[in-house]
Write an enzyme that holds these catalytic residues in place. Sequence first.
Site, PDB file in Angstrom:
ATOM      1  N   CYS A  53       0.835  -1.207   0.000  1.00 23.76           N
ATOM      2  CA  CYS A  53       0.000   0.000   0.000  1.00 23.76           C
ATOM      3  C   CYS A  53       0.871   1.258   0.000  1.00 23.76           C
ATOM      4  CB  CYS A  53      -0.878   0.040   1.234  1.00 23.76           C
ATOM      5  SG  CYS A  53      -2.191  -1.173   1.263  1.00 23.76           S
ATOM      6  N   GLU A  55       0.684   3.826   1.940  1.00 23.05           N
ATOM      7  CA  GLU A  55       1.075   4.235   3.294  1.00 23.05           C
ATOM      8  C   GLU A  55       2.324   3.493   3.744  1.00 23.05           C
ATOM      9  OE1 GLU A  55      -1.858   3.323   2.142  1.00 23.05           O
ATOM     10  OE2 GLU A  55      -3.517   4.067   3.368  1.00 23.05           O
TER      11      GLU A  55
END
Length: 130
Positions: A53, A55
């Site tokens: 991801c 993040e």
Amino acid sequence: MDVEELIGEAFKAREKSYSPYSHFQVGAALLSCDGRIFTGCNIENRAYGPTNCAERTAFFKAVSEGCRDFAAIAVVGGGEGKPPAWCYPCGVCRQVMAEFCTPDSFKIICARSGKEYRIYTLGELLPEMF
Ligand code: THU
């Protein structure tokens, strides 16, 4: 903290998204306590499981550069060619945040534009964490 600037960096990072399988493009901009910004995008894989991801890309870049103190992260995402949606960090990313961030003070900024955003603490999005 300049929230609009952080969101702008997340949108720039989203342009680098490698998402040929989901066509869902995510960007993140992680602000360290000393004012540095580490960006990340989602990076998918044909085997699906190794997908990272946006993040976590930002966190792993920062930690691998020796940075471990963080103030906030801006997250933006949405389908390719579509207007940005509300994109919230997945459970795995929340747990990675919990490893390095203080639940009451670390801010997660979910944004659809520089002007339209929602701010949460990590503790709100991951209560009773491990
Ligand atoms: N994704 C992120 O990068 N961050 C999120 O907060 C939610 C999901 C990615 C993973 C995958 O590449 C795509 O979005 C669809 O799930």
